[in-house]
Design an enzyme around this catalytic site. Structure first.
Site, PDB file in Angstrom:
ATOM      1  N   ASP A 231     101.180 -40.554  44.896  1.00  0.00           N
ATOM      2  CA  ASP A 231     100.601 -39.619  46.044  1.00  0.00           C
ATOM      3  C   ASP A 231     100.602 -38.280  45.437  1.00  0.00           C
ATOM      4  O   ASP A 231      99.470 -37.541  45.796  1.00  0.00           O
ATOM      5  CB  ASP A 231     101.728 -39.645  47.123  1.00  0.00           C
ATOM      6  CG  ASP A 231     101.843 -41.074  47.612  1.00  0.00           C
ATOM      7  OD1 ASP A 231     100.955 -42.026  47.471  1.00  0.00           O
ATOM      8  OD2 ASP A 231     102.735 -41.330  48.385  1.00  0.00           O
TER       9      ASP A 231
ATOM     10  N   HIS B 127      96.769 -61.325  68.457  1.00  0.00           N
ATOM     11  CA  HIS B 127      96.561 -60.303  67.699  1.00  0.00           C
ATOM     12  C   HIS B 127      95.928 -60.445  66.584  1.00  0.00           C
ATOM     13  O   HIS B 127      96.085 -61.030  65.386  1.00  0.00           O
ATOM     14  CB  HIS B 127      98.061 -59.780  67.184  1.00  0.00           C
ATOM     15  CG  HIS B 127      98.533 -59.037  68.171  1.00  0.00           C
ATOM     16  ND1 HIS B 127      98.612 -57.620  68.262  1.00  0.00           N
ATOM     17  CD2 HIS B 127      99.450 -59.720  69.156  1.00  0.00           C
ATOM     18  CE1 HIS B 127      99.471 -57.347  69.334  1.00  0.00           C
ATOM     19  NE2 HIS B 127      99.876 -58.432  70.058  1.00  0.00           N
TER      20      HIS B 127
ATOM     21  N   GLU C 201      94.537 -58.459  64.223  1.00  0.00           N
ATOM     22  CA  GLU C 201      94.923 -57.744  63.010  1.00  0.00           C
ATOM     23  C   GLU C 201      96.052 -58.375  62.246  1.00  0.00           C
ATOM     24  O   GLU C 201      96.075 -57.926  60.998  1.00  0.00           O
ATOM     25  CB  GLU C 201      95.460 -56.431  63.583  1.00  0.00           C
ATOM     26  CG  GLU C 201      96.705 -56.005  64.201  1.00  0.00           C
ATOM     27  CD  GLU C 201      96.631 -56.280  65.634  1.00  0.00           C
ATOM     28  OE1 GLU C 201      95.580 -57.080  66.127  1.00  0.00           O
ATOM     29  OE2 GLU C 201      97.431 -56.099  66.465  1.00  0.00           O
TER      30      GLU C 201
ATOM     31  N   LYS D 298      98.281 -46.056  51.846  1.00  0.00           N
ATOM     32  CA  LYS D 298      98.492 -46.092  50.552  1.00  0.00           C
ATOM     33  C   LYS D 298      97.433 -46.681  49.550  1.00  0.00           C
ATOM     34  O   LYS D 298      97.072 -46.392  48.641  1.00  0.00           O
ATOM     35  CB  LYS D 298     100.042 -46.836  50.221  1.00  0.00           C
ATOM     36  CG  LYS D 298     100.472 -46.874  48.812  1.00  0.00           C
ATOM     37  CD  LYS D 298     101.265 -45.550  48.951  1.00  0.00           C
ATOM     38  CE  LYS D 298     101.983 -45.555  47.367  1.00  0.00           C
ATOM     39  NZ  LYS D 298     102.992 -44.187  47.430  1.00  0.00           N
TER      40      LYS D 298
ATOM     41  N   GLY E 158     100.415 -52.870  73.098  1.00  0.00           N
ATOM     42  CA  GLY E 158     101.442 -51.759  73.351  1.00  0.00           C
ATOM     43  C   GLY E 158     102.618 -52.664  74.020  1.00  0.00           C
ATOM     44  O   GLY E 158     102.433 -53.752  74.552  1.00  0.00           O
TER      45      GLY E 158
ATOM     46  N   CYS F  29      95.584 -57.753  73.366  1.00  0.00           N
ATOM     47  CA  CYS F  29      96.849 -57.931  73.894  1.00  0.00           C
ATOM     48  C   CYS F  29      97.080 -56.756  75.254  1.00  0.00           C
ATOM     49  O   CYS F  29      96.279 -56.945  76.097  1.00  0.00           O
ATOM     50  CB  CYS F  29      98.187 -57.628  73.016  1.00  0.00           C
ATOM     51  SG  CYS F  29      99.788 -58.295  73.705  1.00  0.00           S
ATOM     52  N   TYR F  30      97.794 -55.868  75.181  1.00  0.00           N
ATOM     53  CA  TYR F  30      97.771 -54.955  76.128  1.00  0.00           C
ATOM     54  C   TYR F  30      96.543 -54.328  76.503  1.00  0.00           C
ATOM     55  O   TYR F  30      96.201 -54.111  77.819  1.00  0.00           O
ATOM     56  CB  TYR F  30      98.723 -53.847  75.786  1.00  0.00           C
ATOM     57  CG  TYR F  30      99.208 -52.821  76.881  1.00  0.00           C
ATOM     58  CD1 TYR F  30      99.788 -52.956  78.032  1.00  0.00           C
ATOM     59  CD2 TYR F  30      98.400 -51.454  77.118  1.00  0.00           C
ATOM     60  CE1 TYR F  30     100.149 -52.178  79.214  1.00  0.00           C
ATOM     61  CE2 TYR F  30      98.617 -50.633  78.117  1.00  0.00           C
ATOM     62  CZ  TYR F  30      99.313 -50.753  79.103  1.00  0.00           C
ATOM     63  OH  TYR F  30      99.488 -49.992  80.003  1.00  0.00           O
TER      64      TYR F  30
END
Ligand code: XMP
Length: 514
Positions: free
Chosen positions: A228, A169, A171, A370, A55, A82-83
């Site tokens: 979609d 991070h 991710e 998606k 964050g 992180c945060y």
């Protein structure tokens, strides 16, 4: 619902939703919940552990998001990123400081020991850092698991509590072994099993639609030709059968064969009740000669709404309107701590449906990314070339035809575009590009064909690679492919004597030309 999950608590980082995607890709169901979600909301997902996202705040800032009071005593394993790590440290009695300089970008860390969190990763590894604050003293019970000269506590852990923190991070793709670290957290620490698949969304979404609509409710869904709205319609049809009606408006601005495919697939193959409206004349007469891109958009948007409303009235008393809202849109419009000033998207809808329509929404895709919508499409037997189709703008070919709209110019563009797509597919490169299309320019130039002089139109070919459509690079398509496409277009499409390839990235250009 998946038997268990590892939810992510959202402390506002731009990459928070990426953590959710990574955990799902590893076979464990996850959702992004606000950091202050009540314990019951988190527990409802049968969590085996939680991740605290990064964050933008500093733990000492007034109003900075806090550690949920229930979490430290919950017995759940946790991974702070992180945060999330700084907050863990701050809340449990460590010291967090703001150093002179931020650490941003690639960095190397060295592991302090072989630890289950780092199984399958090397002693020294590249990671992606993005933080202002850093931990100066660990909270009681924690020890350092990794470090580098500027970040003495790049990773920390308390095995008794099963709480871990990483300052980098995992991710993002720049952290080379990030996926392994997340995998280790899931399977070594949380003892999760990899049993969740995107296909499970279908059964779950079908159930949710049934609950929402009840035994009597009727739903209307606008099909656009994109993936979609097609997947949304198929899920609703599976849930409530003929109580779904689809409306498909052929505005004359679609790609070659697209309108026929929508009607054939839905009506004949899936037996979904479908009202197909041939509104080509109506759109074309309103657009004839219009050259300004924003006017084109406005005319198309308004026409669509009027036609849709008219058709919807004819379908009786449907109380529900289907919308293909995806999970990132839901996250963006509900996240509590997104930094102020960042433009927050409101839910967009596939066909530009009226906001003031007195209908309740059904959003079967609201938990899906998606790529998961595509997986659901395959599960529902939507034809592969539809599932993988490049996105297509609502105003369609009207914004790929620079200058005035006319039927003849649309036909020229449609034919050139079809040749480009056919050759791109034949070369096996359709899925290697995220969007590719032809553009008809308002430029005529001199050419020579046979013994004669020509003065004819120019087609531009555009192909991009992109992850999120916010930035994009022009695709390095092979010369042989470009040569073949160019040759076929000038030979097969009357009125075109020149083909050019667009070498612009976004920014500074955009993907579309208008
Ligand atoms: P740009 O051209 O802004 O496009 O780089 C980014 C993505 O958005 C699509 N796009 C649109 N989609 N209505 C839509 O539904 C529009 O008016 C519109 N304009 C651009 C574009 O195709 C690309 O995927």
């Amino acid at each position: 619902m998946s038997a268990h999950s590892v939810p992510v608590l959202d402390f506002g980082s731009q990459t928070a939703q990426l953590i959710v995607r990574r955990l799902r890709e590893l076979g464990v169901y996850s959702e992004l919940l606000p950091h202050d979600a009540p314990e019951e909301q988190v527990r409802a997902l049968n969590p085996l552990g939680v991740v605290l996202s990064g964050g933008a705040a500093s733990v000492y800032e007034e109003g900075a998001p806090q550690m949920p009071a229930w979490l430290p005593g919950s017995g759940l394993p946790a991974l702070g990123i992180c945060y999330g790590m700084q907050l863990m440290s701050y809340a449990l009695g460590g010291v967090v400081l703001r150093p002179e300089s931020r650490e941003y970008g690639p960095a190397e860390i060295a592991l302090g020991e072989r630890h289950p969190l780092f199984v399958g990763t090397p002693d020294d590894q590249p990671v992606w850092m993005s933080h202002g604050d850093r931990i100066e003293a660990l909270p009681p019970g924690f020890r350092s698991l990794a470090a580098n000269p500027s970040t003495p506590f790049a990773a920390m852990g308390d095995d008794a509590r099963r709480w871990y923190g990483v300052q980098f991070h995992p991710e993002v793709v720049h952290t080379a072994h990030g996926r392994a670290i997340l995998r280790n957290f899931l399977f070594e620490i949380c003892r999760a099993s990899a049993e969740w698949r995107p296909a499970e969304f279908v059964a779950e979404a079908v159930e949710r639609v049934r609950e929402r609509v009840g035994a009597e409710g009727r739903v209307i869904c606008a099909l656009s030709g994109g993936v979609d709205s097609a997947v949304a319609a198929l899920i609703i049809h599976r849930a409530i059968g003929d109580r779904l009606s689809c409306v498909f408006v052929d505005n004359g601005l679609l790609r070659l064969g697209e309108a026929e495919q929508v009607v054939a697939t839905f009506r004949e193959h899936f037996h979904v009740p479908l009202v197909a409206v041939d509104a080509r004349e109506e759109f074309l007469s309103a657009l004839e000669g219009v050259a300004d891109p924003e006017r084109k958009r406005k005319i198309i948007g308004e026409k669509f709404i009027r036609i849709f409303e008219r058709e919807a009235r004819g379908l009786g008393d449907a109380k529900y309107l289907a919308q293909g809202t995806l999970y990132p849109d839901v996250i963006e419009s509900s996240a509590p701590d997104r930094k102020k000033g960042v433009t927050i998207k409101t839910h967009h809808n596939v066909g530009g449906l009226p906001a003031d329509m007195q209908m309740q929404l059904v959003e079967p895709l609201r938990y899906m990314f998606k790529d998961e919508v595509r997986a659901a499409g395959l599960e529902l037997s939507l034809p592969e070339d539809w599932v993988w189709r490049h996105p297509f703008p609502g105003p369609g070919l009207a914004v790929r035809l620079i200058g005035p709209v006319s039927f003849e110019r649309l036909e020229t563009l449609r034919r050139a575009d079809a040749i480009f797509m056919e050759e791109l597919r034949a070369a096996g490169l359709y899925r290697a590009t995220q969007q590719a299309f032809a553009v008809l320019l308002p430029v005529q130039s001199v050419g020579v064909m046979g013994d004669g002089r020509t003065y004819a139109d120019t087609i531009a070919l555009r192909a991009v690679t992109t992850e999120d459509y916010m930035t994009a690079d022009w695709a390095r398509l092979p010369y042989e492919l470009l040569a073949k496409v160019s040759g076929r277009i000038v030979n097969e499409v009357p009125g075109v004597n020149r083909v050019v390839y667009d070498l612009s990235s976004k920014p500074p250009a955009t993907i579309e030309w208008e």
